[in-house]
Design a protein around this motif. Structure first.
Motif, short mmCIF file in Angstrom:
data_model
loop_
_atom_site.label_atom_id
_atom_site.label_comp_id
_atom_site.label_asym_id
_atom_site.label_seq_id
_atom_site.Cartn_x
_atom_site.Cartn_y
_atom_site.Cartn_z
N LEU A 10 31.09 26.83 -44.35
CA LEU A 10 31.82 27.54 -43.50
C LEU A 10 32.26 29.14 -43.29
CD1 LEU A 10 32.58 27.65 -40.66
CD2 LEU A 10 34.23 25.85 -41.08
N VAL A 11 32.74 29.74 -42.79
CA VAL A 11 33.15 31.08 -43.09
C VAL A 11 34.47 31.13 -41.54
CG1 VAL A 11 33.69 33.57 -42.67
CG2 VAL A 11 31.65 32.32 -44.07
N VAL A 12 36.00 31.17 -41.52
CA VAL A 12 36.39 30.86 -40.54
C VAL A 12 36.47 32.77 -40.45
CG1 VAL A 12 38.91 30.51 -39.75
CG2 VAL A 12 37.92 28.65 -40.71
N LEU A 13 36.21 33.47 -38.89
CA LEU A 13 37.33 34.53 -38.95
C LEU A 13 37.98 35.27 -38.49
CD1 LEU A 13 37.04 37.48 -40.21
CD2 LEU A 13 34.95 37.81 -38.36
N GLY A 14 39.14 35.46 -38.63
CA GLY A 14 40.28 35.63 -37.83
C GLY A 14 40.67 36.84 -36.99
N VAL A 15 40.47 37.33 -35.60
CA VAL A 15 40.13 38.19 -34.93
C VAL A 15 41.59 38.30 -34.90
CG1 VAL A 15 39.30 39.46 -33.25
CG2 VAL A 15 38.34 38.17 -35.21
N PRO A 16 42.91 39.24 -34.92
CA PRO A 16 44.52 39.48 -33.97
C PRO A 16 44.06 39.55 -32.74
CG PRO A 16 44.48 39.40 -36.44
CD PRO A 16 42.87 39.94 -36.18
N SER A 17 44.61 39.35 -31.55
CA SER A 17 43.92 40.29 -30.78
C SER A 17 45.12 40.09 -29.99
CB SER A 17 42.74 40.04 -29.70
OG SER A 17 43.07 40.45 -28.78
N ASP A 18 45.89 41.45 -29.30
CA ASP A 18 46.90 41.74 -28.53
C ASP A 18 46.79 41.37 -26.97
OD1 ASP A 18 49.89 41.90 -28.25
OD2 ASP A 18 49.56 43.99 -28.06
N ASP A 19 45.56 41.06 -26.42
CA ASP A 19 44.85 41.06 -25.12
C ASP A 19 45.47 39.90 -24.29
OD1 ASP A 19 42.93 43.56 -26.21
OD2 ASP A 19 41.34 41.87 -26.13
N PHE A 20 45.73 39.05 -24.60
CA PHE A 20 46.42 37.69 -23.47
C PHE A 20 47.89 37.67 -24.39
CE2 PHE A 20 41.87 37.00 -25.13
CZ PHE A 20 41.82 37.04 -24.06
N GLY A 21 48.71 38.64 -22.96
CA GLY A 21 50.18 38.30 -22.86
C GLY A 21 51.15 38.93 -24.17
#
Length: 182
Positions: free
Chosen positions: A78-89
């Protein structure tokens, strides 16, 4: 007939409606949090949990569960890939360096992460445009910590809402089905 490369380029410029099967998750890359690129093709043959994250969100505590999930299943692929985003709040920090430090210091994150990335709207990353086209708008991120599960073949297996904890039995069962047994 457009080639795969032309389809990917077109998706980067505008939200294109794609027919199922034209692309897989393996056709997409993200800028990495440390520079360079994170290509989902690197993870061919392995399931990937793609999670849009934010450092100042009420769900940020899920980083602990995501790291535990990665620790539990990484040896099985398993790979977990974090995708930081500033789209919500507006809940993400201002720079990749700040995000990386926050995740390291507060959660000891060592799974791969992308640069800060748009996941919705006209500037959404092509992966998110594609995923929305594959699974429908109701399965698109509506907040931080939305999860897409990608199978070893690059097909989207499913979407899990923000409120789905990383140790949720349904999520774990879906991941287990994709991992080699043993």
């Amino acid at each position: 007939m457009l080639t795969r490369r032309a389809l990917i380029a077109a998706m980067a410029l505008s939200p294109v409606s794609l027919h199922a099967g034209e692309l897989s998750a393996r056709d997409f890359s993200f800028p990495g949090i440390d520079g360079g690129m994170v290509s989902l093709s690197e993870f061919a043959g392995r399931p990937v949990l793609v999670v849009n994250t934010a450092s100042r969100c009420g769900f940020t505590y899920q980083y602990d569960g995501l790291q535990a999930l990665y620790d539990r299943y990484r040896d099985r692929g398993l790979v977990v890939l974090g995708v930081p985003s500033d789209d919500f709040g507006g809940q993400e920090l201002d720079t990749e360096a700040a995000v990386k430090e926050f995740c390291s210091v507060n959660f000891s994150i060592d799974f791969p992460m992308t640069a800060i990335t748009a996941v919705r709207g006209p500037g959404a990353h092509p992966f998110y445009v594609w995923a929305r086209g594959e699974l429908g708008a109701e399965q698109a991120p509506s907040w931080n910590f939305h999860k897409y599960l990608v199978g070893p073949d690059g097909a989207l297996v499913g979407a899990f809402s923000t409120r789905t904890e990383p140790d949720d039995p349904q999520l774990l069962a879906a991941i287990e089905k994709l991992l080699p047994q043993g």
